[in-house]
Design an enzyme around this catalytic site. Structure first.
Site, PDB file in Angstrom:
ATOM      1  N   TYR A   1      16.787  -4.431  -7.385  1.00  0.00           N
ATOM      2  CA  TYR A   1      17.773  -5.416  -7.614  1.00  0.00           C
ATOM      3  C   TYR A   1      18.928  -5.400  -6.372  1.00  0.00           C
ATOM      4  O   TYR A   1      19.212  -6.229  -5.673  1.00  0.00           O
ATOM      5  CB  TYR A   1      18.376  -5.388  -8.712  1.00  0.00           C
TER       6      TYR A   1
ATOM      7  N   LYS B   1      19.542  -7.870  -3.690  1.00  0.00           N
ATOM      8  CA  LYS B   1      20.793  -8.538  -3.429  1.00  0.00           C
ATOM      9  C   LYS B   1      21.569  -8.005  -2.118  1.00  0.00           C
ATOM     10  O   LYS B   1      22.502  -8.777  -1.774  1.00  0.00           O
ATOM     11  CB  LYS B   1      21.721  -7.936  -4.645  1.00  0.00           C
TER      12      LYS B   1
HETATM   13  N1  CAA Z   1      26.054   6.862 -12.803  1.00  0.00           N
HETATM   14  C1  CAA Z   1      25.614   8.202 -12.749  1.00  0.00           C
HETATM   15  N2  CAA Z   1      24.519   8.624 -13.384  1.00  0.00           N
HETATM   16  C2  CAA Z   1      23.996   7.871 -14.158  1.00  0.00           C
HETATM   17  C3  CAA Z   1      24.430   6.556 -14.374  1.00  0.00           C
HETATM   18  C4  CAA Z   1      25.433   5.926 -13.673  1.00  0.00           C
HETATM   19  N3  CAA Z   1      25.865   4.890 -13.873  1.00  0.00           N
HETATM   20  N4  CAA Z   1      23.590   6.132 -15.323  1.00  0.00           N
HETATM   21  C5  CAA Z   1      22.465   6.956 -15.713  1.00  0.00           C
HETATM   22  N5  CAA Z   1      22.929   8.051 -14.812  1.00  0.00           N
HETATM   23  C6  CAA Z   1      22.228   9.085 -15.032  1.00  0.00           C
HETATM   24  C7  CAA Z   1      22.203   9.979 -16.626  1.00  0.00           C
HETATM   25  O1  CAA Z   1      23.450  10.413 -17.060  1.00  0.00           O
HETATM   26  C8  CAA Z   1      21.004  10.703 -16.699  1.00  0.00           C
HETATM   27  O2  CAA Z   1      21.560  12.101 -16.179  1.00  0.00           O
HETATM   28  P1  CAA Z   1      20.672  13.470 -16.617  1.00  0.00           P
HETATM   29  O3  CAA Z   1      19.181  13.164 -16.068  1.00  0.00           O
HETATM   30  O4  CAA Z   1      21.312  14.325 -15.679  1.00  0.00           O
HETATM   31  O5  CAA Z   1      21.176  13.518 -17.944  1.00  0.00           O
HETATM   32  C9  CAA Z   1      20.101  10.198 -15.487  1.00  0.00           C
HETATM   33  O6  CAA Z   1      20.938   9.254 -14.661  1.00  0.00           O
HETATM   34  C10 CAA Z   1      19.104   9.311 -16.399  1.00  0.00           C
HETATM   35  O7  CAA Z   1      19.692   8.037 -17.035  1.00  0.00           O
HETATM   36  P2  CAA Z   1      19.093   7.539 -18.351  1.00  0.00           P
HETATM   37  O8  CAA Z   1      18.790   9.061 -19.390  1.00  0.00           O
HETATM   38  O9  CAA Z   1      19.908   6.524 -18.914  1.00  0.00           O
HETATM   39  O10 CAA Z   1      17.657   7.408 -18.014  1.00  0.00           O
HETATM   40  P3  CAA Z   1      16.743   6.123 -18.478  1.00  0.00           P
HETATM   41  O11 CAA Z   1      15.413   6.209 -17.644  1.00  0.00           O
HETATM   42  O12 CAA Z   1      16.628   6.100 -19.890  1.00  0.00           O
HETATM   43  O13 CAA Z   1      17.432   5.021 -17.998  1.00  0.00           O
HETATM   44  C11 CAA Z   1      18.385   3.340 -16.767  1.00  0.00           C
HETATM   45  C12 CAA Z   1      17.797   4.599 -16.735  1.00  0.00           C
HETATM   46  C13 CAA Z   1      17.551   2.206 -17.131  1.00  0.00           C
HETATM   47  C14 CAA Z   1      18.746   3.002 -15.419  1.00  0.00           C
HETATM   48  C15 CAA Z   1      19.642   3.118 -17.624  1.00  0.00           C
HETATM   49  O14 CAA Z   1      20.475   4.112 -17.301  1.00  0.00           O
HETATM   50  C16 CAA Z   1      20.562   1.874 -17.294  1.00  0.00           C
HETATM   51  O15 CAA Z   1      20.103   0.732 -17.963  1.00  0.00           O
HETATM   52  N6  CAA Z   1      21.647   1.929 -16.742  1.00  0.00           N
HETATM   53  C17 CAA Z   1      22.280   0.647 -16.289  1.00  0.00           C
HETATM   54  C18 CAA Z   1      21.815   0.004 -14.993  1.00  0.00           C
HETATM   55  C19 CAA Z   1      22.732  -0.854 -14.697  1.00  0.00           C
HETATM   56  O16 CAA Z   1      24.168  -0.506 -14.324  1.00  0.00           O
HETATM   57  N7  CAA Z   1      22.306  -2.163 -14.497  1.00  0.00           N
HETATM   58  C20 CAA Z   1      23.090  -3.290 -14.270  1.00  0.00           C
HETATM   59  C21 CAA Z   1      22.687  -4.497 -15.031  1.00  0.00           C
HETATM   60  S1  CAA Z   1      23.769  -5.881 -14.829  1.00  0.00           S
HETATM   61  C22 CAA Z   1      23.448  -6.561 -13.369  1.00  0.00           C
HETATM   62  O17 CAA Z   1      22.201  -6.025 -12.673  1.00  0.00           O
HETATM   63  C23 CAA Z   1      24.384  -7.471 -12.827  1.00  0.00           C
HETATM   64  C24 CAA Z   1      24.913  -6.998 -11.561  1.00  0.00           C
HETATM   65  O18 CAA Z   1      24.689  -7.633 -10.404  1.00  0.00           O
HETATM   66  C25 CAA Z   1      25.954  -5.837 -11.459  1.00  0.00           C
HETATM   67  P1  NAI Z   2      21.584 -14.686 -17.006  1.00  0.00           P
HETATM   68  O1  NAI Z   2      20.222 -13.847 -17.432  1.00  0.00           O
HETATM   69  O2  NAI Z   2      22.183 -15.226 -18.183  1.00  0.00           O
HETATM   70  O3  NAI Z   2      20.903 -16.042 -16.236  1.00  0.00           O
HETATM   71  C1  NAI Z   2      20.238 -16.104 -15.423  1.00  0.00           C
HETATM   72  C2  NAI Z   2      19.370 -17.206 -15.486  1.00  0.00           C
HETATM   73  O4  NAI Z   2      18.306 -17.463 -14.499  1.00  0.00           O
HETATM   74  C3  NAI Z   2      18.435 -17.564 -16.633  1.00  0.00           C
HETATM   75  O5  NAI Z   2      18.739 -18.885 -17.312  1.00  0.00           O
HETATM   76  C4  NAI Z   2      17.005 -17.366 -16.329  1.00  0.00           C
HETATM   77  O6  NAI Z   2      16.336 -18.061 -17.319  1.00  0.00           O
HETATM   78  C5  NAI Z   2      17.045 -17.964 -14.835  1.00  0.00           C
HETATM   79  N1  NAI Z   2      15.876 -17.157 -14.542  1.00  0.00           N
HETATM   80  C6  NAI Z   2      15.204 -16.198 -14.145  1.00  0.00           C
HETATM   81  N2  NAI Z   2      14.183 -16.183 -13.523  1.00  0.00           N
HETATM   82  C7  NAI Z   2      14.055 -17.183 -12.968  1.00  0.00           C
HETATM   83  C8  NAI Z   2      13.006 -18.044 -11.980  1.00  0.00           C
HETATM   84  N3  NAI Z   2      12.142 -17.206 -11.718  1.00  0.00           N
HETATM   85  N4  NAI Z   2      12.945 -19.071 -12.027  1.00  0.00           N
HETATM   86  C9  NAI Z   2      14.223 -19.872 -12.378  1.00  0.00           C
HETATM   87  N5  NAI Z   2      15.232 -19.501 -13.238  1.00  0.00           N
HETATM   88  C10 NAI Z   2      15.060 -18.093 -13.281  1.00  0.00           C
HETATM   89  O7  NAI Z   2      22.126 -14.040 -15.915  1.00  0.00           O
HETATM   90  P2  NAI Z   2      23.593 -14.374 -15.078  1.00  0.00           P
HETATM   91  O8  NAI Z   2      24.456 -13.118 -15.386  1.00  0.00           O
HETATM   92  O9  NAI Z   2      24.062 -15.643 -15.290  1.00  0.00           O
HETATM   93  O10 NAI Z   2      23.168 -14.201 -13.451  1.00  0.00           O
HETATM   94  C11 NAI Z   2      23.349 -15.280 -12.715  1.00  0.00           C
HETATM   95  C12 NAI Z   2      23.124 -14.387 -11.069  1.00  0.00           C
HETATM   96  O11 NAI Z   2      24.463 -14.007 -10.958  1.00  0.00           O
HETATM   97  C13 NAI Z   2      21.989 -13.830 -11.062  1.00  0.00           C
HETATM   98  O12 NAI Z   2      21.498 -13.900  -9.619  1.00  0.00           O
HETATM   99  C14 NAI Z   2      22.377 -12.438 -11.102  1.00  0.00           C
HETATM  100  O13 NAI Z   2      21.648 -11.560 -10.609  1.00  0.00           O
HETATM  101  C15 NAI Z   2      23.763 -12.325 -10.523  1.00  0.00           C
HETATM  102  N6  NAI Z   2      24.541 -11.365 -10.982  1.00  0.00           N
HETATM  103  C16 NAI Z   2      25.039 -11.311 -12.229  1.00  0.00           C
HETATM  104  C17 NAI Z   2      25.938 -10.530 -12.492  1.00  0.00           C
HETATM  105  C18 NAI Z   2      26.359  -9.827 -13.932  1.00  0.00           C
HETATM  106  O14 NAI Z   2      26.996  -8.862 -14.181  1.00  0.00           O
HETATM  107  N7  NAI Z   2      25.974 -10.837 -14.936  1.00  0.00           N
HETATM  108  C19 NAI Z   2      26.693  -9.565 -11.472  1.00  0.00           C
HETATM  109  C20 NAI Z   2      26.333  -9.883 -10.164  1.00  0.00           C
HETATM  110  C21 NAI Z   2      25.268 -10.857  -9.848  1.00  0.00           C
END
Ligand code: CAA
Ligand code: NAI
Length: 246
Positions: A154, A158
């Site tokens: 990701y 991004k």
């Molecule tokens: N900072 C520092 N260390 C971290 C951490 C963090 N944010 N998250 C996990 N770790 C560490 C854990 O403490 C662990 O350490 P140890 O091995 O020393 O115990 C190690 O990393 C492994 O972590 P997990 O046990 O959680 O490992 P997992 O394989 O079960 O899961 C993961 C890994 C899937 C990445 C899970 O931690 C997770 O989902 N994390 C969140 C990821 C995240 O922030 N995603 C954002 C999604 S929203 C989005 O993407 C929108 C956007 O634009 C921001």
């Molecule tokens: P969301 O999961 O609520 O919405 C995403 C939408 O994109 C869904 O409706 C999904 O069906 C659609 N989508 C996924 N794959 C697709 C494809 N191949 N073709 C057409 N549509 C598709 O997510 P959210 O949070 O609204 O995300 C919107 C944008 O903002 C994304 O680009 C995400 O990466 C970005 N973003 C989100 C953040 C957050 O914390 N929610 C932070 C930073 C960025």
């Protein structure tokens, strides 16, 4: 109204930030093409907006697939005759630590979040060039700017879109087309609902404004960059993240 007579395609408009943007743009007078893979939710949401008197259409698209994107653009032009605004908002996550990340999950996130933006932008630009004006917004992320644990794929996508935005701003400025990115912080949508609560708490603690973003916070940034108010803004990354990027 800030978008009167404008035609806007918003990808990923069935849910979350894209849906909020569709509502915001429609209220500002735009004709909105809500494009999303999720045909069921997207169709319902578009019908709700039409019932409120707005001029919106739902088009199913998979942004990762070029043919599907071309169909979306053709349908939009057939229906509304032009495209003034493209909001490249569709996105997905497939989070895993580097050592556990499957190649398919790395590739899938790049296909949607990076190649999808290339497809949509390349498909609409000829229409904008023809009319000598256009606004393109790309959704980046705080993860693309400073990385995030578990988001190799990701963060790569991004960060990659920021490079494309700056390149396109340079290529397309002389054609009257503005290209900008918005980099949201963690925002309350389905995407964040899957993040462990502990990680969310850590994030919020680092945000000067001490809360997650709301979809409307991001939609307002899209609106600014899509409107004539941003006529002299291009190639920028607007951080809408409560200050976490300082
Ligand atoms: N900072 C520092 N260390 C971290 C951490 C963090 N944010 N998250 C996990 N770790 C560490 C854990 O403490 C662990 O350490 P140890 O091995 O020393 O115990 C190690 O990393 C492994 O972590 P997990 O046990 O959680 O490992 P997992 O394989 O079960 O899961 C993961 C890994 C899937 C990445 C899970 O931690 C997770 O989902 N994390 C969140 C990821 C995240 O922030 N995603 C954002 C999604 S929203 C989005 O993407 C929108 C956007 O634009 C921001
Ligand atoms: P969301 O999961 O609520 O919405 C995403 C939408 O994109 C869904 O409706 C999904 O069906 C659609 N989508 C996924 N794959 C697709 C494809 N191949 N073709 C057409 N549509 C598709 O997510 P959210 O949070 O609204 O995300 C919107 C944008 O903002 C994304 O680009 C995400 O990466 C970005 N973003 C989100 C953040 C957050 O914390 N929610 C932070 C930073 C960025």
């Amino acid at each position: 109204m800030r978008l009167e007579h404008k035609v806007a395609i918003i990808t990923g408009a069935a849910n979350g930030i894209g849906l909020e943007a569709a509502k915001t743009f429609a209220k500002e007078g735009a004709k909105v093409i809500m494009a999303d893979y999720d045909v069921e939710t997207g169709g319902i949401r578009a019908a709700e907006l039409r019932n409120e008197g707005h001029d919106v259409a739902f088009v199913q698209v998979n942004v990762a697939n070029r043919e599907s994107v071309d169909q979306m653009v053709n349908q939009s032009v057939e229906q509304y005759g032009k495209i003034d605004i493209l909001i490249n908002n569709a996105g997905i996550t497939r989070d895993a630590m580097l050592t556990k990340m499957a190649s398919e999950d790395f590739q899938r996130v790049l296909d949607v979040n990076l190649t999808g933006v290339f497809h949509c932008t390349q498909a609409v630009v000829p229409y904008m060039v023809e009319q000598g004006k256009g606004k393109i917004v790309v959704t980046s992320s705080v993860s693309g700017v400073y990385g995030n644990v578990g988001q190799t794929n990701y963060a790569a996508a991004k960060a990659g879109v920021i490079g494309m935005v700056k390149t396109w701003a340079k290529e397309l400025g002389r054609k009257g087309i503005n290209v900008n990115a918005v980099a949201p912080g963690f925002t309350e949508t389905n995407m964040v609902a899957a993040v462990p609560e502990k990680v969310i708490q850590q994030m919020v603690a680092m945000v000067p404004l001490q809360r997650l973003g709301k979809p409307e916070d991001i939609a307002k940034a899209y609106l600014y960059l899509a409107s004539d108010d941003a006529d002299y803004v291009t190639g920028t990354v607007l951080h809408v993240d409560g200050g976490i990027m300082m």
